[in-house]
Write a protein that holds these residues in place. Structure first.
Motif, PDB file in Angstrom:
ATOM      1  N   ALA A   1       0.853  -1.190   0.000  1.00 58.02           N
ATOM      2  CA  ALA A   1       0.000   0.000   0.000  1.00 58.02           C
ATOM      3  C   ALA A   1       0.888   1.239   0.000  1.00 58.02           C
ATOM      4  N   ILE A   2       0.546   2.194  -0.834  1.00 56.50           N
ATOM      5  CA  ILE A   2       1.351   3.402  -0.920  1.00 56.50           C
ATOM      6  C   ILE A   2       0.463   4.621  -0.905  1.00 56.50           C
TER       7      ILE A   2
ATOM      8  N   TYR B   1      13.655  11.300   1.023  1.00 59.46           N
ATOM      9  CA  TYR B   1      13.197  10.404   2.084  1.00 59.46           C
ATOM     10  C   TYR B   1      12.732   9.067   1.516  1.00 59.46           C
ATOM     11  N   VAL B   2      11.931   9.077   0.460  1.00 60.84           N
ATOM     12  CA  VAL B   2      11.387   7.819  -0.066  1.00 60.84           C
ATOM     13  C   VAL B   2      12.436   6.997  -0.803  1.00 60.84           C
TER      14      VAL B   2
ATOM     15  N   CYS C   1       8.884  18.831   2.427  1.00 55.17           N
ATOM     16  CA  CYS C   1       8.095  17.644   2.082  1.00 55.17           C
ATOM     17  C   CYS C   1       6.747  17.712   2.785  1.00 55.17           C
ATOM     18  N   CYS C   2       6.764  17.961   4.078  1.00 52.50           N
ATOM     19  CA  CYS C   2       5.509  17.993   4.840  1.00 52.50           C
ATOM     20  C   CYS C   2       4.588  19.115   4.370  1.00 52.50           C
TER      21      CYS C   2
ATOM     22  N   VAL D   1       7.265   5.630   2.081  1.00 52.42           N
ATOM     23  CA  VAL D   1       6.180   6.397   1.467  1.00 52.42           C
ATOM     24  C   VAL D   1       4.950   6.342   2.371  1.00 52.42           C
ATOM     25  N   GLY D   2       4.650   5.164   2.877  1.00 49.42           N
ATOM     26  CA  GLY D   2       3.486   4.993   3.731  1.00 49.42           C
ATOM     27  C   GLY D   2       3.578   5.714   5.066  1.00 49.42           C
ATOM     28  N   GLU D   3       4.788   6.027   5.511  1.00 44.30           N
ATOM     29  CA  GLU D   3       4.983   6.728   6.782  1.00 44.30           C
ATOM     30  C   GLU D   3       4.759   8.236   6.672  1.00 44.30           C
ATOM     31  N   ILE D   4       4.909   8.787   5.490  1.00 45.48           N
ATOM     32  CA  ILE D   4       4.926  10.238   5.336  1.00 45.48           C
ATOM     33  C   ILE D   4       3.644  10.921   5.830  1.00 45.48           C
ATOM     34  N   PRO D   5       2.450  10.457   5.492  1.00 47.21           N
ATOM     35  CA  PRO D   5       1.260  11.156   6.003  1.00 47.21           C
ATOM     36  C   PRO D   5       1.232  11.233   7.530  1.00 47.21           C
ATOM     37  N   ARG D   6       1.628  10.163   8.183  1.00 47.25           N
ATOM     38  CA  ARG D   6       1.652  10.175   9.653  1.00 47.25           C
ATOM     39  C   ARG D   6       2.735  11.124  10.162  1.00 47.25           C
ATOM     40  N   LEU D   7       3.924  11.045   9.592  1.00 49.07           N
ATOM     41  CA  LEU D   7       5.024  11.893  10.035  1.00 49.07           C
ATOM     42  C   LEU D   7       4.730  13.380   9.804  1.00 49.07           C
TER      43      LEU D   7
END
Length: 100
Positions: free
Chosen positions: A3-4, A33-34, A45-46, A84-90
């Motif tokens: 999942a991405i 990062y990715v 990025c954020c 990639v999957g961590e970015i929304p949370r971070l």
């Protein structure tokens, strides 16, 4: 492919051009990062990810953003999809869709 989230993009259907442009911006800002070349996400990025998240309002928006992301991801070897999957949370942008 795991999942991405929509962080990598190309231009898609005419109604989704703005979202695809935002996906492209977020992609460029988050690429170190990715690609596992940076230890953490940057503020740039954020900011790009949060801007994208604020523009994704409907189910159609989410589908179009996922199409944009998937098209470019297929052309980018070396992407760490777990990162990639961590970015929304971070970035505290958890409203972004998870694309599978």
């Amino acid at each position: 492919m795991s999942a991405i989230t929509p962080l990598i993009g190309v231009e898609a259907a005419s109604g989704a051009v703005d979202n695809c442009n935002q996906v492209n911006v977020a992609s460029a800002k988050c690429m170190p990062y990715v690609m596992d070349k940076a230890g953490s996400v940057t503020s740039d990025c954020c900011a790009a990810v949060k801007g994208l998240a604020s523009s994704v309002k409907t189910s159609n928006d989410k589908q179009e953003v996922c199409k944009c992301m998937k098209a470019i991801a297929a052309k980018m070897p070396g992407i760490d999809y777990a990162r990639v999957g961590e970015i929304p949370r971070l970035c505290k942008a958890t409203s972004l869709p998870v694309c599978t």
